[in-house]
Scaffold this active site. Sequence first.
Site, PDB file in Angstrom:
ATOM      1  N   ASP A 171       0.854  -1.188   0.000  1.00 44.55           N
ATOM      2  CA  ASP A 171       0.000   0.000   0.000  1.00 44.55           C
ATOM      3  C   ASP A 171       0.888   1.236   0.000  1.00 44.55           C
ATOM      4  O   ASP A 171       2.063   1.186   0.393  1.00 44.55           O
ATOM      5  CB  ASP A 171      -0.905   0.006   1.237  1.00 44.55           C
ATOM      6  CG  ASP A 171      -1.933   1.131   1.220  1.00 44.55           C
ATOM      7  OD1 ASP A 171      -2.341   1.553   0.110  1.00 44.55           O
ATOM      8  OD2 ASP A 171      -2.341   1.595   2.310  1.00 44.55           O
ATOM      9  N   HIS A 172       0.342   2.344  -0.448  1.00 43.83           N
ATOM     10  CA  HIS A 172       1.037   3.631  -0.392  1.00 43.83           C
ATOM     11  C   HIS A 172       0.736   4.291   0.951  1.00 43.83           C
ATOM     12  O   HIS A 172      -0.424   4.566   1.270  1.00 43.83           O
ATOM     13  CB  HIS A 172       0.560   4.538  -1.525  1.00 43.83           C
ATOM     14  CG  HIS A 172       1.032   4.111  -2.880  1.00 43.83           C
ATOM     15  ND1 HIS A 172       0.230   4.161  -4.011  1.00 43.83           N
ATOM     16  CD2 HIS A 172       2.228   3.634  -3.297  1.00 43.83           C
ATOM     17  CE1 HIS A 172       0.919   3.731  -5.054  1.00 43.83           C
ATOM     18  NE2 HIS A 172       2.125   3.408  -4.644  1.00 43.83           N
ATOM     19  N   PHE A 198      -5.029   4.668   0.299  1.00 46.87           N
ATOM     20  CA  PHE A 198      -6.155   3.883  -0.239  1.00 46.87           C
ATOM     21  C   PHE A 198      -5.800   3.024  -1.451  1.00 46.87           C
ATOM     22  O   PHE A 198      -6.622   2.838  -2.326  1.00 46.87           O
ATOM     23  CB  PHE A 198      -7.346   4.796  -0.579  1.00 46.87           C
ATOM     24  CG  PHE A 198      -7.534   5.954   0.363  1.00 46.87           C
ATOM     25  CD1 PHE A 198      -7.743   5.731   1.712  1.00 46.87           C
ATOM     26  CD2 PHE A 198      -7.471   7.256  -0.082  1.00 46.87           C
ATOM     27  CE1 PHE A 198      -7.904   6.793   2.595  1.00 46.87           C
ATOM     28  CE2 PHE A 198      -7.624   8.330   0.790  1.00 46.87           C
ATOM     29  CZ  PHE A 198      -7.843   8.092   2.135  1.00 46.87           C
ATOM     30  N   HIS A 199      -4.592   2.436  -1.467  1.00 52.61           N
ATOM     31  CA  HIS A 199      -4.182   1.640  -2.622  1.00 52.61           C
ATOM     32  C   HIS A 199      -3.709   0.236  -2.250  1.00 52.61           C
ATOM     33  O   HIS A 199      -2.682  -0.221  -2.768  1.00 52.61           O
ATOM     34  CB  HIS A 199      -3.069   2.365  -3.385  1.00 52.61           C
ATOM     35  CG  HIS A 199      -3.449   3.727  -3.856  1.00 52.61           C
ATOM     36  ND1 HIS A 199      -2.516   4.727  -4.107  1.00 52.61           N
ATOM     37  CD2 HIS A 199      -4.659   4.271  -4.145  1.00 52.61           C
ATOM     38  CE1 HIS A 199      -3.142   5.824  -4.502  1.00 52.61           C
ATOM     39  NE2 HIS A 199      -4.445   5.576  -4.528  1.00 52.61           N
ATOM     40  N   PRO A 200      -4.398  -0.506  -1.363  1.00 52.74           N
ATOM     41  CA  PRO A 200      -3.945  -1.869  -1.059  1.00 52.74           C
ATOM     42  C   PRO A 200      -3.969  -2.744  -2.311  1.00 52.74           C
ATOM     43  O   PRO A 200      -4.900  -2.666  -3.112  1.00 52.74           O
ATOM     44  CB  PRO A 200      -4.934  -2.359  -0.003  1.00 52.74           C
ATOM     45  CG  PRO A 200      -6.148  -1.496  -0.172  1.00 52.74           C
ATOM     46  CD  PRO A 200      -5.637  -0.170  -0.629  1.00 52.74           C
TER      47      PRO A 200
END
Length: 541
Positions: A293-294, A474-476
């Site tokens: 994630d980010h 919000f990038h899993p």
Amino acid sequence: MSEVFDHIVVGAGSAGCVLAARLSEDPGTRVLLLEAGPPDRSPWIHLPIGYGKTMWSPELNWCYQTDPDPNMNGRRIYWPRGKTLGGSSSINGLIYIRGQQEDYDHWAALGNTGWSYDEVLPYFVKSENNQRGAIALHGDAGPLRVSDIGARHELIEAFIAGAGEIGVPATSDFNGARQEGAGYYQLTTHRGLRVSAAKAYLKPARGRPNLRVETGAFASGVLLEGRRAVGVRWRQDGILREARCRGEVLLAAGALQSPQLLQLSGIGPPALLAEHGIPVVHDAPGVGENLQDHLQIRLIYECTKPITTNDQLRTWWGQTRLGLQWLLARSGPLAVGINQGGCFLRALRGPDGLPVATTPDIQFHVATLSADMAGGKVHPFSGFTMSVCQLRPESRGRVRIRSADPFEPPSMQPNYLATELDRRTAVAGMQAARAIAAAPSMRPYVRREVKPGPDAADEAALLAFCRDNGATIFHPSGTCRMGVDAAAVLDPRLRVRGIAALRVIDCSAMPTLVSGNTHAPAVMMAEKAVDMIREDARRRP
């Protein structure tokens, strides 16, 4: 259900809406789409600034919390995920970013045939309906509307100029030949309204008699006969239901729930399945691993001028002006959402002072408002935010079921900042933000740095701030990764290894996280998957 479908798609998010719409273009193909959340009728979904409302809505959002992360001082991190038609594309920040060309060439170099940049670019173009037209590397005939931010903002202009003063060139297209640069984002909006995957793809397809869409349908597992997927189980209106398919089951439930569904169905690490009394159908130790994630680090500044969205929201007159601006011209903050500008740069430096990475390793999201967290209540002062995130983290986490109960959220451990590179890059990103804030063009707009503030004067203090305040952007991704090695969950055609007629098509399939926002790549992956599904069907006897 007594009827049999050709394909069952689980999850109506960025990928699932594309799959259902494209596959049902063939009138001879029957498609069932299952979505756990409600229809996308809430006005807060469609109004870009509604992001602040949907961020906390348990009706439209899974509102997940991670496990305590030891690298983040034991904090649980809030992980919002979309729970409605459109999935996270109905609640996201609207930014249209594809990632770097090198991301996809790296996928191909890992053995994922067909996923090089030159091979995925046609699917980005196919999906896109860009306001700028069919210019180089862009399309104008796809379902997904992509628009410019019309009005220039004084603060964003100063940021772009300040970035230039520290060596980051201005750019008009982060999705062009080169990602590096500073500029305005393009958004998945049209005429002041959000364009989710549901609006772009699913809405035009809803009238087809061969497409059935079920909302409030919480998938609980894949029906298997031996090592073949033959259908799906779900709960709807308190009743357990199931449907069967003659073709393929397509999981598009996202990087958290797609691995959860595989594990619940007996596909996963044997020790984990045995712990929860689930018979092992297929030994797949990689299911739920490789979570990436980010990590977002938010620097907050007080502005010297009353030109921020905080100022506009502070008074009834300011709020009225915002509303009229949207109603009369479909413009202004209500039509844009949160982040207007940003940049991609190489922040981490080696001992020689030169960038370590050959392509950008940090992304900025610049918002003309400030709050303690994304979607939170804005501050009472004139404020703006520079959020930074490391684009290609080395840290890896995991997703695992907590029990055999399909309705219990899984355990999610992001394991942020687990490597030295990630820690150094996060600090370098904050230092780059400070450098831009101190640049001649930005300095007149900065009254003070609110967070982390002047007390965070060295690298140790900045890293401590990251641990205390970092959050997801919000990038899993990556939890059902494709590959050719023994630990890969999927093959390069997104088929689950060891199980027939079952694919996973969402960000969990990414072997490594792309360098940017993930909505556009998820749409691209689904567009490409449709061609793969049709090609493989033609090859079968």
